[in-house]
Design a protein around this motif. Structure first.
Motif, mmCIF file in Angstrom:
data_model
loop_
_atom_site.group_PDB
_atom_site.id
_atom_site.type_symbol
_atom_site.label_atom_id
_atom_site.label_comp_id
_atom_site.label_asym_id
_atom_site.label_seq_id
_atom_site.Cartn_x
_atom_site.Cartn_y
_atom_site.Cartn_z
ATOM 1 N N THR A 1 -12.458 40.882 37.222
ATOM 2 C CA THR A 1 -12.758 40.717 35.806
ATOM 3 C C THR A 1 -13.990 41.501 35.349
ATOM 4 N N TYR A 2 -13.857 42.227 34.266
ATOM 5 C CA TYR A 2 -14.894 42.983 33.577
ATOM 6 C C TYR A 2 -15.386 44.187 34.369
ATOM 7 N N TYR A 3 -15.878 43.966 35.578
ATOM 8 C CA TYR A 3 -16.434 45.074 36.359
ATOM 9 C C TYR A 3 -15.338 45.928 36.988
ATOM 10 N N GLY A 4 -14.173 45.319 37.224
ATOM 11 C CA GLY A 4 -13.064 46.050 37.828
ATOM 12 C C GLY A 4 -13.069 46.043 39.344
ATOM 13 N N PHE A 5 -14.243 45.796 39.953
ATOM 14 C CA PHE A 5 -14.279 45.880 41.410
ATOM 15 C C PHE A 5 -13.941 44.541 42.067
ATOM 16 N N GLN A 6 -13.660 44.623 43.358
ATOM 17 C CA GLN A 6 -13.367 43.452 44.172
ATOM 18 C C GLN A 6 -14.349 43.425 45.341
ATOM 19 N N ASN A 7 -15.212 42.419 45.374
ATOM 20 C CA ASN A 7 -16.158 42.238 46.464
ATOM 21 C C ASN A 7 -15.867 40.921 47.157
ATOM 22 N N ASP A 8 -15.560 40.984 48.435
ATOM 23 C CA ASP A 8 -15.165 39.796 49.176
ATOM 24 C C ASP A 8 -15.750 39.858 50.582
ATOM 25 N N ASN A 9 -17.092 39.960 50.646
ATOM 26 C CA ASN A 9 -17.717 40.109 51.953
ATOM 27 C C ASN A 9 -18.933 39.215 52.164
ATOM 28 N N ALA A 10 -19.143 38.236 51.289
ATOM 29 C CA ALA A 10 -20.271 37.323 51.459
ATOM 30 C C ALA A 10 -20.011 36.354 52.602
ATOM 31 N N PRO A 11 -21.027 36.031 53.400
ATOM 32 C CA PRO A 11 -20.850 35.017 54.432
ATOM 33 C C PRO A 11 -20.665 33.636 53.815
ATOM 34 N N VAL A 12 -19.694 32.905 54.317
ATOM 35 C CA VAL A 12 -19.359 31.563 53.838
ATOM 36 C C VAL A 12 -19.301 30.642 55.051
ATOM 37 N N LEU A 13 -19.940 29.488 54.953
ATOM 38 C CA LEU A 13 -19.934 28.496 56.028
ATOM 39 C C LEU A 13 -19.385 27.201 55.448
ATOM 40 N N GLN A 14 -18.214 26.766 55.942
ATOM 41 C CA GLN A 14 -17.574 25.621 55.305
ATOM 42 C C GLN A 14 -16.730 24.798 56.271
ATOM 43 N N MET A 15 -16.304 23.634 55.795
ATOM 44 C CA MET A 15 -15.461 22.732 56.560
ATOM 45 C C MET A 15 -14.195 22.446 55.781
ATOM 46 N N GLU A 16 -13.187 21.964 56.470
ATOM 47 C CA GLU A 16 -11.896 21.683 55.850
ATOM 48 C C GLU A 16 -11.703 20.184 55.670
ATOM 49 N N THR A 17 -11.005 19.810 54.605
ATOM 50 C CA THR A 17 -10.672 18.407 54.386
ATOM 51 C C THR A 17 -9.350 18.289 53.627
ATOM 52 N N LYS A 18 -8.679 17.171 53.839
ATOM 53 C CA LYS A 18 -7.483 16.822 53.064
ATOM 54 C C LYS A 18 -7.794 15.711 52.067
ATOM 55 N N GLU A 19 -9.053 15.286 52.035
ATOM 56 C CA GLU A 19 -9.459 14.236 51.101
ATOM 57 C C GLU A 19 -9.234 14.707 49.664
ATOM 58 N N ASN A 20 -8.580 13.888 48.867
ATOM 59 C CA ASN A 20 -8.307 14.239 47.473
ATOM 60 C C ASN A 20 -9.432 13.845 46.528
ATOM 61 N N TYR A 21 -10.299 12.942 46.975
ATOM 62 C CA TYR A 21 -11.386 12.448 46.125
ATOM 63 C C TYR A 21 -12.671 12.392 46.947
ATOM 64 N N PHE A 22 -13.628 13.260 46.623
ATOM 65 C CA PHE A 22 -14.907 13.254 47.328
ATOM 66 C C PHE A 22 -15.944 14.009 46.509
ATOM 67 N N SER A 23 -17.205 13.879 46.936
ATOM 68 C CA SER A 23 -18.296 14.684 46.387
ATOM 69 C C SER A 23 -19.109 15.253 47.541
ATOM 70 N N PHE A 24 -19.488 16.523 47.416
ATOM 71 C CA PHE A 24 -20.318 17.204 48.407
ATOM 72 C C PHE A 24 -21.587 17.664 47.725
ATOM 73 N N THR A 25 -22.730 17.284 48.279
ATOM 74 C CA THR A 25 -24.029 17.601 47.697
ATOM 75 C C THR A 25 -24.854 18.428 48.674
ATOM 76 N N VAL A 26 -25.617 19.391 48.149
ATOM 77 C CA VAL A 26 -26.499 20.209 48.989
ATOM 78 C C VAL A 26 -27.719 20.635 48.183
ATOM 79 N N LYS A 27 -28.844 20.726 48.876
ATOM 80 C CA LYS A 27 -30.080 21.253 48.291
ATOM 81 C C LYS A 27 -30.266 22.689 48.759
ATOM 82 N N THR A 28 -30.572 23.590 47.823
ATOM 83 C CA THR A 28 -30.820 24.983 48.172
ATOM 84 C C THR A 28 -32.259 25.357 47.823
ATOM 85 N N GLU A 29 -32.881 26.154 48.702
ATOM 86 C CA GLU A 29 -34.204 26.721 48.451
ATOM 87 C C GLU A 29 -34.107 28.211 48.767
ATOM 88 N N PHE A 30 -34.679 29.055 47.908
ATOM 89 C CA PHE A 30 -34.416 30.488 48.029
ATOM 90 C C PHE A 30 -35.606 31.311 47.562
#
Length: 197
Positions: free
Chosen positions: A40-69
């Motif tokens: 969208t808008y820029y036209g380019f496709q960037n898909d190389n950021a590192p992602v760290l995640q877990m899998e779930t089948k839970e249909n109802y949940f909340s995930f909270t995290v604090k970030t400092e940068f």
């Protein structure tokens, strides 16, 4: 709730060169030229950021995290993510813009097209909390300055987000930059996004 948050259940998509996973926090050193964006808008496709995640089948949940940068270059960012595949994902973060402003925002990508909803905040802010909540195929992203008072950023529908999903954290530097992102206070709870009545 059957699924519990445990750091050891997190798995990398594109493992970064430098990171440290501790008992209570995760540090990621970003690498230049990394990003998540589709078309969208820029036209380019960037898909190389590192992602760290877990899998779930839970249909109802909340995930909270604090970030400092310690971001300092345009588009430096870190935050919460739900990455299903390269063309279906969402993220929320603070993106550095300049010495005065940065953008608190979220991106939702459905079927290969990203959008970006933002609000400007002072560049002096270097901590942000996020909460991702799921109600089946619908999702709510919230943010907080203190981890107590959360404010809604976005409600969205994920077309491919009805079954098992993966969610977690990410950090990247789209331009020629690098910074350290710290993630802590990660928690998986019953859904705090209450049913609309």
């Amino acid at each position: 709730m059957e699924t519990k948050f445990q750091i050891e259940n997190l798995k990398w998509i594109r493992e970064p060169e430098n990171y440290k996973i501790g008992k209570d926090q995760i540090l990621i050193q970003t690498q230049p030229g990394t990003d998540l964006w589709q078309r969208t808008y820029y036209g380019f496709q960037n898909d190389n950021a590192p992602v760290l995640q877990m899998e779930t089948k839970e249909n109802y949940f909340s995930f909270t995290v604090k970030t400092e940068f310690d971001s300092k270059q345009r588009f430096d960012q870190c935050g919460i993510v739900m990455y299903l595949d390269s063309e279906n994902w969402l993220k929320a973060s603070v993106e550095y813009e300049n010495e005065k402003d940065q953008r608190l925002g979220s991106v939702v990508t459905n079927h290969g097209y990203s959008d970006w909803a933002t609000t400007d905040i002072p560049a002096s802010i270097k901590t942000m909390w996020y909460r991702l909540s799921r109600r089946e195929s619908d999702y709510c992203i919230e943010c907080s300055m203190d981890g107590v008072d959360f404010r809604q950023m976005r409600i969205c529908h994920m077309w491919e987000g009805a079954d098992a999903i993966s969610f977690g954290i990410y950090a990247c530097s789209p331009e020629d930059s690098a910074f350290e992102a710290k993630f802590s206070r990660m928690e998986l709870t019953e859904c705090k996004w209450l049913e609309h009545k």
